[in-house]
Design a protein around this motif. Structure first.
Motif, PDB file in Angstrom:
ATOM      1  N   GLU A 177       0.832  -1.214   0.000  1.00 44.86           N
ATOM      2  CA  GLU A 177       0.000   0.000   0.000  1.00 44.86           C
ATOM      3  C   GLU A 177       0.865   1.262   0.000  1.00 44.86           C
ATOM      4  O   GLU A 177       0.581   2.218  -0.712  1.00 44.86           O
ATOM      5  N   ILE A 178       1.931   1.252   0.801  1.00 47.85           N
ATOM      6  CA  ILE A 178       2.821   2.423   0.841  1.00 47.85           C
ATOM      7  C   ILE A 178       3.488   2.601  -0.527  1.00 47.85           C
ATOM      8  O   ILE A 178       3.575   3.708  -1.057  1.00 47.85           O
ATOM      9  N   ALA A 179       3.929   1.490  -1.106  1.00 47.29           N
ATOM     10  CA  ALA A 179       4.609   1.559  -2.403  1.00 47.29           C
ATOM     11  C   ALA A 179       3.671   2.120  -3.470  1.00 47.29           C
ATOM     12  O   ALA A 179       4.069   2.958  -4.286  1.00 47.29           O
ATOM     13  N   GLY A 202       4.309   5.839  -5.388  1.00 46.35           N
ATOM     14  CA  GLY A 202       4.710   5.867  -6.791  1.00 46.35           C
ATOM     15  C   GLY A 202       5.900   4.986  -7.121  1.00 46.35           C
ATOM     16  O   GLY A 202       6.487   5.103  -8.200  1.00 46.35           O
ATOM     17  N   CYS A 203       6.269   4.084  -6.226  1.00 41.90           N
ATOM     18  CA  CYS A 203       7.400   3.183  -6.497  1.00 41.90           C
ATOM     19  C   CYS A 203       7.171   2.396  -7.788  1.00 41.90           C
ATOM     20  O   CYS A 203       8.112   2.138  -8.539  1.00 41.90           O
ATOM     21  N   HIS A 217       9.482   0.828 -10.720  1.00 47.22           N
ATOM     22  CA  HIS A 217       9.913  -0.518 -10.321  1.00 47.22           C
ATOM     23  C   HIS A 217       8.792  -1.525 -10.514  1.00 47.22           C
ATOM     24  O   HIS A 217       7.613  -1.180 -10.398  1.00 47.22           O
ATOM     25  N   ALA A 218       9.167  -2.777 -10.734  1.00 39.97           N
ATOM     26  CA  ALA A 218       8.236  -3.895 -10.689  1.00 39.97           C
ATOM     27  C   ALA A 218       8.936  -5.022  -9.946  1.00 39.97           C
ATOM     28  O   ALA A 218      10.155  -4.987  -9.742  1.00 39.97           O
ATOM     29  N   GLY A 221      23.058   1.678 -12.688  1.00 43.15           N
ATOM     30  CA  GLY A 221      23.120   2.101 -14.089  1.00 43.15           C
ATOM     31  C   GLY A 221      23.083   3.607 -14.154  1.00 43.15           C
ATOM     32  O   GLY A 221      23.447   4.280 -13.201  1.00 43.15           O
ATOM     33  N   ARG A 222      22.591   4.115 -15.301  1.00 44.36           N
ATOM     34  CA  ARG A 222      22.628   5.559 -15.490  1.00 44.36           C
ATOM     35  C   ARG A 222      21.472   6.279 -14.836  1.00 44.36           C
ATOM     36  O   ARG A 222      21.587   7.460 -14.521  1.00 44.36           O
ATOM     37  N   ALA A 223      20.331   5.592 -14.677  1.00 43.94           N
ATOM     38  CA  ALA A 223      19.158   6.281 -14.131  1.00 43.94           C
ATOM     39  C   ALA A 223      19.323   6.482 -12.621  1.00 43.94           C
ATOM     40  O   ALA A 223      19.932   5.657 -11.942  1.00 43.94           O
ATOM     41  N   ALA A 224      18.801   7.578 -12.117  1.00 37.30           N
ATOM     42  CA  ALA A 224      18.875   7.872 -10.682  1.00 37.30           C
ATOM     43  C   ALA A 224      17.492   7.762 -10.063  1.00 37.30           C
ATOM     44  O   ALA A 224      16.485   8.009 -10.722  1.00 37.30           O
ATOM     45  N   MET A 225      17.451   7.387  -8.788  1.00 44.16           N
ATOM     46  CA  MET A 225      16.190   7.390  -8.043  1.00 44.16           C
ATOM     47  C   MET A 225      16.101   8.694  -7.264  1.00 44.16           C
ATOM     48  O   MET A 225      17.038   9.056  -6.570  1.00 44.16           O
ATOM     49  N   PRO A 226      14.966   9.396  -7.368  1.00 41.61           N
ATOM     50  CA  PRO A 226      14.814  10.630  -6.585  1.00 41.61           C
ATOM     51  C   PRO A 226      14.653  10.316  -5.095  1.00 41.61           C
ATOM     52  O   PRO A 226      14.351   9.179  -4.726  1.00 41.61           O
ATOM     53  N   ALA A 227      14.830  11.315  -4.259  1.00 42.94           N
ATOM     54  CA  ALA A 227      14.627  11.154  -2.813  1.00 42.94           C
ATOM     55  C   ALA A 227      13.140  11.001  -2.495  1.00 42.94           C
ATOM     56  O   ALA A 227      12.290  11.485  -3.245  1.00 42.94           O
TER      57      ALA A 227
END
Ligand code: HEC
Length: 106
Positions: A27-29, A33-34, A38-39, A79-85
């Motif tokens: 539910e939190i995910a 917007g995780c 992500h999957a 990899g090249r993509a970053a995860m936002p805070a």
């Protein structure tokens, strides 16, 4: 208040199955917007949760370090993509999400 309930259900789940309350983590995910990046089993923008679980299997610091990655954001590990805070999540929610990701089976 939600955190108190969450924590209580976490303890109950831990006592019953020695596992975190995965339904609460889902539910939190969803709410955070995780799933837009992500999957469980496939790479989207970020690595699959199964790949993350595999990479950190046996790492005793993994819950803390992944909670920190989710909170502060992460780049350069996969990899090249970053995860936002995700700085609005509570410490409990962050740990629950980290445990949940780590419990993902391929
Ligand atoms: C905008 C896209 C995006 C969103 C939203 C996002 N992630 Fe990520 N996530 C990524 C990317 C990209 C990486 C790989 C970062 C790297 O290479 O260090 C990543 C990496 C991770 C990792 C591994 C970090 C590490 O230290 O190896 C975890 C755990 C994770 N995400 C969980 C989550 C959770 C839980 C959420 C929701 C709260 C979330 N992510 C939301 C894109 C995203």
């Amino acid at each position: 208040m939600r955190n108190v309930v969450l924590l209580a259900s976490l303890w109950a789940a831990a006592a019953a199955h020695a596992a975190p309350d995965l339904a609460a983590a889902v539910e939190i995910a969803k709410g955070t917007g995780c799933y837009s990046c992500h999957a469980a089993a496939e790479k989207i923008v970020g690595p699959s949760f199964a790949a993350i679980a595999e990479k950190y299997a046996g790492d005793k610091e993994a819950v803390a370090s992944l909670a920190q990655s989710i909170q502060m954001g992460s780049k350069g590990k996969w990899g090249r993509a970053a995860m936002p805070a995700h700085s609005s999540l509570s410490a409990q929610d962050l740990k629950l999400l980290a445990r949940w990701v780590l419990s993902t089976k391929p």
